[in-house]
Design a protein around this motif. Structure first.
Motif, PDB file in Angstrom:
ATOM      1  N   ASP A  40       0.888  -1.244  -0.016  1.00 44.34           N
ATOM      2  CA  ASP A  40      -0.124   0.064   0.004  1.00 44.34           C
ATOM      3  C   ASP A  40       1.097   1.136   0.115  1.00 44.34           C
ATOM      4  OD1 ASP A  40       0.867   0.117   2.701  1.00 44.34           O
ATOM      5  OD2 ASP A  40      -0.852  -0.050   3.574  1.00 44.34           O
ATOM      6  N   HIS A  41       2.206   1.270  -0.086  1.00 41.00           N
ATOM      7  CA  HIS A  41       3.108   2.287  -0.123  1.00 41.00           C
ATOM      8  C   HIS A  41       4.162   2.322  -1.006  1.00 41.00           C
ATOM      9  CE1 HIS A  41       4.915  -0.217   2.838  1.00 41.00           C
ATOM     10  NE2 HIS A  41       5.992   0.482   2.619  1.00 41.00           N
ATOM     11  N   SER A  48      -2.391   4.077  -4.358  1.00 40.57           N
ATOM     12  CA  SER A  48      -3.877   3.753  -4.368  1.00 40.57           C
ATOM     13  C   SER A  48      -4.522   2.772  -5.550  1.00 40.57           C
ATOM     14  CB  SER A  48      -4.726   5.248  -4.567  1.00 40.57           C
ATOM     15  OG  SER A  48      -4.262   5.836  -6.070  1.00 40.57           O
ATOM     16  N   THR A 128      -0.110   4.413  -8.967  1.00 38.80           N
ATOM     17  CA  THR A 128      -0.862   5.709  -8.763  1.00 38.80           C
ATOM     18  C   THR A 128      -0.703   5.937  -7.577  1.00 38.80           C
ATOM     19  OG1 THR A 128      -2.083   5.450 -10.559  1.00 38.80           O
ATOM     20  CG2 THR A 128      -2.998   7.054  -9.080  1.00 38.80           C
ATOM     21  N   VAL A 130      -1.978   8.196  -3.780  1.00 39.53           N
ATOM     22  CA  VAL A 130      -3.007   8.777  -3.256  1.00 39.53           C
ATOM     23  C   VAL A 130      -2.991  10.185  -3.649  1.00 39.53           C
ATOM     24  CG1 VAL A 130      -4.390   9.589  -1.008  1.00 39.53           C
ATOM     25  CG2 VAL A 130      -3.339   7.165  -1.409  1.00 39.53           C
TER      26      VAL A 130
END
Length: 143
Positions: A40-41, A48, A128, A130
């Motif tokens: 998630d990073h 995202s 992409t 956030v």
């Protein structure tokens, strides 16, 4: 028996069981799997969305990498699959496996397979963030 038992680039979800089954063998005393998942990073930024794409030669290049490692390492079997398309956080992006008579050889071959796949196989990641920014990430490869 064939040492390189499974290589593929596919849009469908990947299976640990499939890769494990491909490298399982009565001669193998050690089996090593590496699983790459979508996190998630990246680089301190929240991700995202993420997608992978590949060049039409990617499967052949992956086979070349696996065959080279099979010739240089003392292994019983090798397998590797990479996913392309849009993936969600937590999805499996790549699974590689190696089996050998002894664990040290399985670990070495598995590490080489994932490292050389990342370096030599033309698969690119588009992520992409956030924040709305996006970037392409790809290994250093000849054109």
């Amino acid at each position: 028996m064939t040492v390189v038992r499974l290589v593929d680039i596919r849009e469908s979800p990947l299976s640990l069981d499939e890769v494990y089954a491909a490298v399982t063998d009565p001669a193998a005393g050690g089996i090593c799997l590496f699983v790459g998942t979508v996190r998630d990073h990246d680089g301190g930024q929240a991700v995202s969305a993420l997608g992978y794409s590949s060049h039409p030669t990617a499967v052949a290049r992956l086979r070349d990498v696996a065959e080279r490692i099979a010739g240089e390492c003392d292994v019983v079997a090798l397998a590797g699959v990479h996913r392309v398309g849009d993936l969600a956080i937590g999805d499996l992006a790549v699974v590689v496996g190696a089996s050998a008579a002894h664990r040290a050889d399985a670990f070495e071959a598995c590490r080489r397979l994932i490292d050389e796949l990342k370096a030599d196989v033309p698969v690119w990641k588009h992520q992409t963030f956030v924040s709305g920014e996006a970037e392409w990430v790809h290994p250093d490869q000849p054109a």
